[in-house]
Design an enzyme around this catalytic site. Structure first.
Site, PDB file in Angstrom:
ATOM      1  N   GLU A  14     -17.460  35.471  88.935  1.00 23.38           N
ATOM      2  CA  GLU A  14     -18.396  35.857  90.002  1.00 23.38           C
ATOM      3  C   GLU A  14     -19.651  34.997  90.028  1.00 23.38           C
ATOM      4  OE1 GLU A  14     -16.898  38.044  87.992  1.00 23.38           O
ATOM      5  OE2 GLU A  14     -15.968  39.613  89.203  1.00 23.38           O
ATOM      6  N   PHE A  32     -16.326  54.619  85.934  1.00 23.28           N
ATOM      7  CA  PHE A  32     -15.698  53.356  85.545  1.00 23.28           C
ATOM      8  C   PHE A  32     -16.188  52.231  86.461  1.00 23.28           C
ATOM      9  CE2 PHE A  32     -12.124  50.302  85.995  1.00 23.28           C
ATOM     10  CZ  PHE A  32     -12.205  49.767  84.717  1.00 23.28           C
ATOM     11  N   GLN A  33     -16.585  51.122  85.867  1.00 25.98           N
ATOM     12  CA  GLN A  33     -17.120  49.964  86.583  1.00 25.98           C
ATOM     13  C   GLN A  33     -18.298  50.330  87.481  1.00 25.98           C
ATOM     14  OE1 GLN A  33     -13.809  47.654  88.287  1.00 25.98           O
ATOM     15  NE2 GLN A  33     -13.701  46.547  86.351  1.00 25.98           N
ATOM     16  N   LYS A  92     -17.496  52.654  97.655  1.00 29.62           N
ATOM     17  CA  LYS A  92     -16.100  52.597  98.089  1.00 29.62           C
ATOM     18  C   LYS A  92     -15.791  53.622  99.178  1.00 29.62           C
ATOM     19  CE  LYS A  92     -11.373  52.734  96.491  1.00 29.62           C
ATOM     20  NZ  LYS A  92     -10.541  51.682  95.973  1.00 29.62           N
ATOM     21  N   MET A 108     -31.577  17.650  76.569  1.00 32.95           N
ATOM     22  CA  MET A 108     -32.998  17.952  76.765  1.00 32.95           C
ATOM     23  C   MET A 108     -33.552  18.749  75.594  1.00 32.95           C
ATOM     24  SD  MET A 108     -35.445  17.190  78.719  1.00 32.95           S
ATOM     25  CE  MET A 108     -35.255  16.896  80.466  1.00 32.95           C
TER      26      MET A 108
END
Lengths: 559, 170
Positions: free
Chosen positions: A49, A111-112, A161, A473
């Protein structure tokens, strides 16, 4: 006709002229993905993602349109945070659509489930949790409007949802009115005329142009303004390309790794004209000595940028393009004396003669040499993205950007792993252009998984890895400021990047000597698929000039 | 010094969190806060009191600009900007420990401050008093030696006056 919330969402996106979504499906967004299957909108399936957000960001920087990504709830949403923060710091317009658990489960540790609206509150321009299907079209319209107007930025819309799977009549609002949000575009006339008076009086003026000029598409106006009055232009990292880097009035980049002439010019000028820049600490160094003898004019669309770090004499709030147009119009009626700045330009020419951008060729490949060869082989006619660190600074110094929207780089947040997915987004936006990600061996490994995305969609992005087998760096700072204690900055294990590219179905090429460089680049440019070019470079090379953190920008370490 | 800022905001979830986040993200403490619905139920009014080292502090300019930048914030009034003369009131409930010798003293003090005794028990009087911050501080100072068991204070409620500051007239 009653349609599903997911379809309403896609209808809204089409009304906003969205052509491409970068995303990754999951439980909470299955309804949206189901609707997307039948839709005209192109979907690019990334491999992580974070890659989706950076790709949408690269797409937005290339086109100037709003970049869109779609991810699921919980980990899908939290994985977008780095990408959102990157876009926020660089004022890039994005709409990030995240799935959410059904409204009745919110707050129940479902969940999630993640409170992504809470998590992203400080790193979005605005965000929404959609509470009913009724408000969805208005929220989407507002999200796009907020993302692209004023000082652009990312807007997140959290979609439970149960809202996207309800059905309802679709009606898209014609107009919007947000009481607390009215960006100023036109600069104040009185402030503009005060600024013009100072500009015409000034004997040692410098323009300090930032990303705001790119975002406002104000390059033409900036060019006219600088040329008409013969004012030299220095650019921030984000501003590179908003004024031609090859123009004689260009001073190159300023700041920590800026050119000698840019930093000297800013330190000694009598008038600093800041346009769409925000006086970042990497630009100003010690604030007390930054343009300390100059009057400062600051044009910016965001009032919070003005007098934040440095007290400004003439603030002008508005869009860079609109303000510059008005400035040009005001000047148009007045007499300008070009010879007035001649001695100043002569002084700058002397500083330029110091050739602060230089390196010594040896029998190993110098990273700067690779950048110069990339510039030569492409004639600068390509889109460049960078990762973060030495690769980014050398690109800014040695690649001369003549046009805006050709350099995609994480300037504010400094996100390693940004460049490659951003290059994918740019390639989607500009299929016919050459897109090259200039990377280090450290940062490329932060989002290397997106090679599969590039291969799947046949996006011929080129990756140039400047492989010095360390975090360059970090190692440079350790060398200069930590007694060469190279604590955990060298990589003792690396993949074989050529084989890795091949394993993904891309092409891999390697250059180990300076003679190989041009051949590898030319060969890579001719291959019509993603290519990794690995350049084994001098490991000890440092980026110079360098201003130690907190020092005056005239206090440069030169080679 | 204290700095009083009044805001009009959208009346919806998350607005207070945004504003609080803006203060905490910059390391500033909110000294007091009051939030209420206005006559327009879609709009809330907030009064925030914060401390800064001096009124000229550029950080106050930054805070008001940042507040203005929030999409949900409709209007910001900085009462210390010199453009406003304003009325501010707080309410305090002070539970004072009393015995038979001290009851009349507590009543006297409450009376002087136009406070009310709103709850009485054998050993405690609860005094309700309204006023600006200095007045509340003064009554608290007087009750302190007598013995305060508990105290609660509301945030400030502020309104600009309908006439300009005296200084502006000159």
């Amino acid at each position: 006709m009653q349609i599903q919330g997911a379809q309403i969402l896609l209808e809204c996106l089409q009304k906003e002229k969205v052509k491409v979504i970068f995303g990754y499906p999951g439980g909470s967004v299955l309804d949206v993905y189901n609707a997307l299957h039948e839709s005209d909108i192109t979907h690019i399936l990334v491999r992580h993602e974070q890659g989706a957000v950076h790709a949408a960001d690269g797409y937005a920087r290339t086109t100037g349109d709003v970049g869109v990504c779609l991810v699921t709830s919980g980990p899908g949403a939290t994985n977008t945070v780095t990408g959102i923060a990157t876009a926020y710091m660089d004022s890039i317009p994005l709409v990030v659509l995240t799935g959410q658990v059904p409204t009745m489960l919110i707050g129940n540790d479902a969940f999630q489930e993640a409170d992504i609206v809470g998590i992203t509150r400080p790193c979005t321009k605005h965000n929404y949790l959609v509470r009913s299907l009724q408000e969805l079209p208005r929220v989407i319209k507002e999200a796009f409007y907020i993302a692209r107007s004023g000082r652009p930025g990312p807007v997140l819309v959290d979609l439970p949802k149960n809202i996207v799977n309800q059905t309802k009549e679709f009606a898209f609002p014609e107009s919007i009115s947000i009481k607390g949000y009215k960006p100023t575009y036109k600069g104040n006339r009185r402030q503009i005329s005060r600024a013009v008076d100072e500009i015409l009086k000034s004997k040692r003026p410098v323009i300090y142009a930032g990303g705001g000029v790119v975002l406002a598409n104000a390059s033409t106006e900036l060019h006219k303004f600088a040329k008409k009055l013969q004012i030299p232009v220095t650019m921030t990292l984000m501003g590179l390309g908003c004024f031609p880097g090859t123009d004689e009035l260009s001073l190159g980049m300023l700041g920590m790794h800026g050119t000698y002439r840019a930093n000297m010019a800013v330190t000694n000028c009598d008038l600093l004209i800041a346009i769409g820049a925000r006086f970042d600490d990497r630009v100003t160094g010690d604030l007390n000595t930054f343009a300390s003898s100059a009057k400062i004019i600051h044009m910016d669309i965001d009032p919070t940028s003005i007098s934040k770090n440095i007290k400004v004499d003439i603030p002008i709030v508005g869009d860079a393009k609109e303000i510059l147009k008005d400035v040009l119009q005001t000047i148009g009626t007045k007499r300008t004396k070009k010879q007035q700045v001649k001695p100043w330009l002569d002084t700058i020419a002397q500083w330029k003669a110091k050739h602060s951008l230089a390196y010594q060729m040896k029998d190993v490949i110098k990273p700067q040499f690779v950048i110069e060869k990339l510039y030569e082989c492409t004639k600068g006619n390509c889109i460049i993205s960078t990762e973060v660190g030495q690769n980014q600074m050398w690109t800014a110094q040695y690649f001369r950007f003549d046009k805006p929207r050709k350099l995609l780089t994480s300037g504010g947040l400094g996100t390693m792993g940004y460049g490659f997915p951003a290059a994918i987004g740019a390639q989607v936006a500009a299929p016919k252009q050459t897109v090259i990600d200039i990377a280090g061996d450290g940062s490329i490994q932060m989002n290397i998984q997106e090679l599969a995305t590039a291969v799947q969609y046949n996006l011929p992005v080129k990756i140039a890895i400047l492989n010095n087998h360390c975090l360059g760096m970090v190692r440079q700072w350790q060398q200069l400021f930590y007694d060469k204690c190279y604590s955990h900055s060298t990589f003792e294990a690396h993949p074989d990047f050529v084989k890795l590219a091949e394993a993904y179905g891309a092409a891999g090429l390697r250059a180990t000597t300076p003679d190989d460089v041009e051949r590898v680049i030319k060969k890579a440019l001719a291959i019509k698929k993603p290519v990794i070019m690995e350049f084994i470079v001098e490991p000890e090379e440092c980026v110079y000039p360098m201003v130690p953190s907190g020092k005056s920008i005239s206090d440069m370490i030169l080679l | 010094m204290r700095h009083t800022i009044s805001l009009l905001t959208d009346n919806k979830p998350g607005v207070l969190a945004r504003i609080a986040g803006l203060f905490s993200g910059r390391g500033f403490n909110i000294a007091s806060l009051s939030v209420n619905e206005t006559l327009d139920p879609t709009v809330s009014q907030m009064t925030i009191v914060t401390y800064v080292s001096n009124a000229e502090d550029p950080i106050i300019e930054q805070i008001t600009k940042q507040l203005n930048k929030l999409i949900d914030v409709i209007k910001v009034i900085d009462f210390e900007s010199g453009h406003y003369n304003y009325i501010d009131r707080e309410l305090a409930l002070i539970k004072v420990t009393v015995d038979e010798h001290k009851r009349s003293e507590v009543l006297n003090i409450a009376d002087i401050f136009r406070g009310k005794i709103v709850d009485v028990s054998r050993n405690h009087y609860t005094v309700e008093v309204t006023g600006d911050e200095d007045k509340i501080n003064a009554i608290v100072d007087l009750f302190r030696p007598i013995g305060i068991k508990e105290i609660v204070r509301t945030g400030k409620a502020t309104l600009p006056r309908e006439r300009p500051r005296c200084a502006d007239k000159q």
